[in-house]
Design a protein around this motif. Structure first.
Motif, PDB file in Angstrom:
ATOM      1  N   TYR A   2       0.815  -1.211   0.000  1.00 14.35           N
ATOM      2  CA  TYR A   2       0.000   0.000   0.000  1.00 14.35           C
ATOM      3  C   TYR A   2       0.850   1.263   0.000  1.00 14.35           C
ATOM      4  O   TYR A   2       0.569   2.201  -0.733  1.00 14.35           O
ATOM      5  N   ARG A   3       1.899   1.310   0.802  1.00 15.55           N
ATOM      6  CA  ARG A   3       2.700   2.534   0.906  1.00 15.55           C
ATOM      7  C   ARG A   3       3.320   2.924  -0.418  1.00 15.55           C
ATOM      8  O   ARG A   3       3.475   4.113  -0.716  1.00 15.55           O
ATOM      9  N   GLU A   4       3.661   1.953  -1.251  1.00 13.33           N
ATOM     10  CA  GLU A   4       4.247   2.258  -2.554  1.00 13.33           C
ATOM     11  C   GLU A   4       3.195   2.819  -3.509  1.00 13.33           C
ATOM     12  O   GLU A   4       3.426   3.812  -4.190  1.00 13.33           O
ATOM     13  N   SER A   5       2.025   2.192  -3.547  1.00 13.70           N
ATOM     14  CA  SER A   5       0.936   2.701  -4.396  1.00 13.70           C
ATOM     15  C   SER A   5       0.481   4.067  -3.913  1.00 13.70           C
ATOM     16  O   SER A   5       0.148   4.943  -4.713  1.00 13.70           O
ATOM     17  N   HIS A   6       0.457   4.261  -2.601  1.00 15.16           N
ATOM     18  CA  HIS A   6       0.036   5.526  -2.008  1.00 15.16           C
ATOM     19  C   HIS A   6       1.014   6.648  -2.379  1.00 15.16           C
ATOM     20  O   HIS A   6       0.606   7.749  -2.762  1.00 15.16           O
ATOM     21  N   ALA A   7       2.313   6.380  -2.294  1.00 18.06           N
ATOM     22  CA  ALA A   7       3.322   7.369  -2.661  1.00 18.06           C
ATOM     23  C   ALA A   7       3.205   7.725  -4.144  1.00 18.06           C
ATOM     24  O   ALA A   7       3.274   8.902  -4.523  1.00 18.06           O
ATOM     25  N   LEU A   8       3.013   6.716  -4.980  1.00 14.61           N
ATOM     26  CA  LEU A   8       2.840   6.946  -6.411  1.00 14.61           C
ATOM     27  C   LEU A   8       1.614   7.805  -6.668  1.00 14.61           C
ATOM     28  O   LEU A   8       1.661   8.762  -7.444  1.00 14.61           O
ATOM     29  N   TYR A   9       0.502   7.491  -6.014  1.00 23.15           N
ATOM     30  CA  TYR A   9      -0.738   8.245  -6.194  1.00 23.15           C
ATOM     31  C   TYR A   9      -0.530   9.728  -5.885  1.00 23.15           C
ATOM     32  O   TYR A   9      -0.939  10.597  -6.650  1.00 23.15           O
ATOM     33  N   HIS A  10       0.127  10.021  -4.780  1.00 16.31           N
ATOM     34  CA  HIS A  10       0.347  11.417  -4.406  1.00 16.31           C
ATOM     35  C   HIS A  10       1.274  12.130  -5.386  1.00 16.31           C
ATOM     36  O   HIS A  10       1.075  13.311  -5.691  1.00 16.31           O
TER      37      HIS A  10
END
Length: 147
Positions: free
Chosen positions: A68-76
């Protein structure tokens, strides 16, 4: 905590997306042992732009699908980049705007102190305007986020 002069991740993403011959920029990124990919997307819907960039990042193993943290960072990073493209209003079709964009995603360690961890940058370059051929202008955006 200082950025290494030769490893500015946002600059690398911008140069990659703007480059006509990507081989030189790709070689620099490879020498830093970073990951990257490029692609194109056009749409009147912001969520389709986000989806295209997320898909490219996962397909090219820039981010790990199950973390999740990787997808979340990408999203932002994507949303921050879209803010630049859309001048702060991340809306397209509802405001009668469409985009034709090239994108670059770069993941790496831009700080001299490796304990600062990995960061991700998303750059967008292309056109935005009314959905009428010839009624568009250039636009660019950059988003950088820690993983």
């Amino acid at each position: 905590m200082s950025l290494s002069k030769d490893s500015r991740i946002g600059r690398s993403a911008i140069l990659l997306v703007l480059s006509d011959d990507k081989s030189e920029e790709l070689e620099k990124i490879k020498q830093l042992d970073w990951k990257c990919c490029t692609g194109k997307v056009g749409s009147m819907e912001a969520h389709k732009v986000v989806a295209a960039i997320e898909t490219a990042a996962k397909k090219n193993e820039i981010v790990e699908t199950g973390l999740y943290r990787e997808s979340h960072a990408l999203y932002h990073a994507i949303i921050e980049s879209l803010h630049g493209v859309t001048r702060g209003q991340v809306q397209l079709g509802s405001m009668l705007r469409t985009v034709g964009l090239s994108f670059a995603i770069v993941r790496g360690t831009p700080y001299e102190n490796k304990n600062e961890g990995e960061w991700i940058a998303v750059s967008l370059y292309g056109t935005i305007g009314a959905p009428v051929k010839g009624a568009e202008h250039e636009t660019i955006g950059l988003g950088v986020n820690h993983i």
